[in-house]
Design an enzyme around this catalytic site. Structure first.
Site, PDB file in Angstrom:
ATOM      1  NE  ARG A  18      -2.173 -12.802 -24.185  1.00 53.44           N
ATOM      2  CZ  ARG A  18      -1.683 -11.735 -23.565  1.00 53.44           C
ATOM      3  NH1 ARG A  18      -1.443 -11.771 -22.254  1.00 53.44           N
ATOM      4  NH2 ARG A  18      -1.484 -10.605 -24.224  1.00 53.44           N
ATOM      5  CB  CYS A 242      -7.667  -1.358 -16.698  1.00 57.14           C
ATOM      6  SG  CYS A 242      -6.091  -0.523 -16.411  1.00 57.14           S
TER       7      CYS A 242
END
Lengths: 302, 302
Positions: A18, A242
């Site tokens: 996820r 990120c």
């Protein structure tokens, strides 16, 4: 310190399918299923499998229902799903999930940019969300993001985080996770926030979700272990990166976490070599080199 | 833990020009000088600048004398050099170095493969080496490599490391560094070895040299800070990599170490942004992407 008692077991939640895939270029439905099934064979006991979000907001999760139908569900594994709102919760519950999560950012600016609402507006929807989930027999976890800092606002005061927590617990959420959304946590910050949380809410079920964006991921885990925290999120291979710093690391890599815990004699139930194998698979599935030291270097002795 | 007192200052030794470049493809003399000079402008107060080894053994250091002549030496910085033997020590002393280092591996197999001698044979040369250095007014540091594990032998017993230390101190070495040559240290191992060393040799000057090969570098630093250790090696950009696992990380990156220490309120004298700038320079000089999270992500708030 040598007089600290570490937990004998740690519960690891694998969030690669996820949180990881949501921050990668989209991969096929079958690839997602392959990843979740492979993770299911590593011994990990909790997997954040999917999010039920609007496909326009997050195209990576547009096929959530189809993925979930195809997954070989292991009855020994607890699968969870992230939901942004009541509509998402209804979809997740209809698909058979009983463990749901919702994210609220402690930083207003981050919450606004992430989901176009103030933190207050997100908190205001929690009571109805909790009711719906509980009525269906499920549980709802509150994930407080930017708990250790915000890429827009900088420091996030501990009191601000505790205010979000109080509102969540008043609304009836079942457990809590602190998310270090952009890797701004360091051990003293971990000690401070966990300590303050324990003082205000001694019995709350608390998990921690660290990023390794500035290299402090496992240092933060170690500081948390010293405080008795035994519940951590991690992403196989560090899948996800990120979104705020292209090329930088995101979630701590599951195999790095397991390597550390195993060497400390802390049981996770996870087979390290099997998890490294899934990290190799994850690299193939997303088609890029993942940022995991243990994936590169392997276990300590070859 | 919140009741621990951390050091208020930490002395960082920058080892990129020696330990780092020794494990990269050779670069030009001028590039080495440029790197050392740039490091000298970051506020770092100790730099391991060179090693005086046989050029056939380590071609990367063949121009050591020329590099040293061209470096703009800052009188506020302590420069050190690694020497493998008496011949190297004589060259280093003749070049004007007063801080010398010698490496002995606690693991016989590693020492054999590294310098073709048993650990005992390396230890046996220490008294004459110490004498030569002391007579010239210098100091000799013993770096004990594979202190937390050996890639060939696996675990290295604490008693074995302490035996090497005792022999070194008997020979008269002035200080001690433990090297985690292939990234096998984890916080409990750090606590164990440092604790045992303190028990046996309470007054020895002890520095630690960690690698991030399995992601535990800063966790180990944090565990060591809890024990009051205030002396660490690091390599700008993580320069050097790991010769035992191609593509894996080697030394902890100086900017990651400084990021952690600065956030903890521990003074290093180093300007973080300047050090990130040198890491960018180091990437250009060696022509490859270096493995440093803080280099990728920058300071916490942009």
């Amino acid at each position: 310190m040598s007089d600290v008692t570490f937990p004998s077991r740690v519960s690891v939640r694998e969030v690669g399918p996820r949180d990881g895939l949501q921050n990668e270029d989209p991969i096929s439905t079958d690839a997602k299923v392959e990843l979740i099934d492979a993770l299911g064979r590593t011994g990990v006991r909790r997997i954040e499998a999917l999010s039920f979000v609007h496909p326009k907001a997050i195209p990576q999760m547009a096929d959530a229902d189809e993925v979930w139908e195809k997954v070989t569900r292991d009855p020994g594994i607890r699968y969870s799903a992230l939901v942004p709102n009541l509509r998402g919760a209804e979809r997740a519950l209809a698909a058979g999930f009983t463990e749901l999560e919702v994210v609220v950012s402690a930083s207003d600016t981050h919450n606004q940019r992430n989901i176009n609402r103030t933190t207050e507006e997100s908190l205001a929807q929690l009571p109805s969300l909790v009711s719906a989930v509980h009525e269906a027999g499920g549980t709802l976890q509150l994930i407080v993001s930017t708990a250790w800092g915000c890429p827009y606002e900088g420091d996030v005061p501990v009191d601000r985080v505790l205010w979000v927590v109080s509102r969540g617990l008043s609304a009836g959420v079942d457990s809590l996770v602190y998310g270090d959304t952009t890797g701004m946590a360091t051990p003293p910050r971990v000690t401070r926030l966990v300590g303050a949380t324990r003082s205000s809410h001694p019995d709350v079920a608390l998990g921690l979700h660290f990023h390794n964006t500035r290299g402090t991921g496992l240092a933060n885990v170690y500081a948390a272990l010293e405080l008795g925290i035994d519940d951590f999120d991690a992403s196989v291979g560090g899948l996800g990166g990120c979104p705020y710093a292209p090329g930088a690391s995101g979630n701590i890599a599951t195999e790095e976490l397991v390597y550390l815990l195993e060497d400390m004699g802390i049981d996770t139930g996870i087979d390290l070599r099997a998890m490294i194998g899934v990290a190799q698979l994850a690299e193939q599935l997303v088609g890029r080199k993942l940022d995991s030291q243990v994936l590169r270097a392997g276990p300590a002795v070859r």
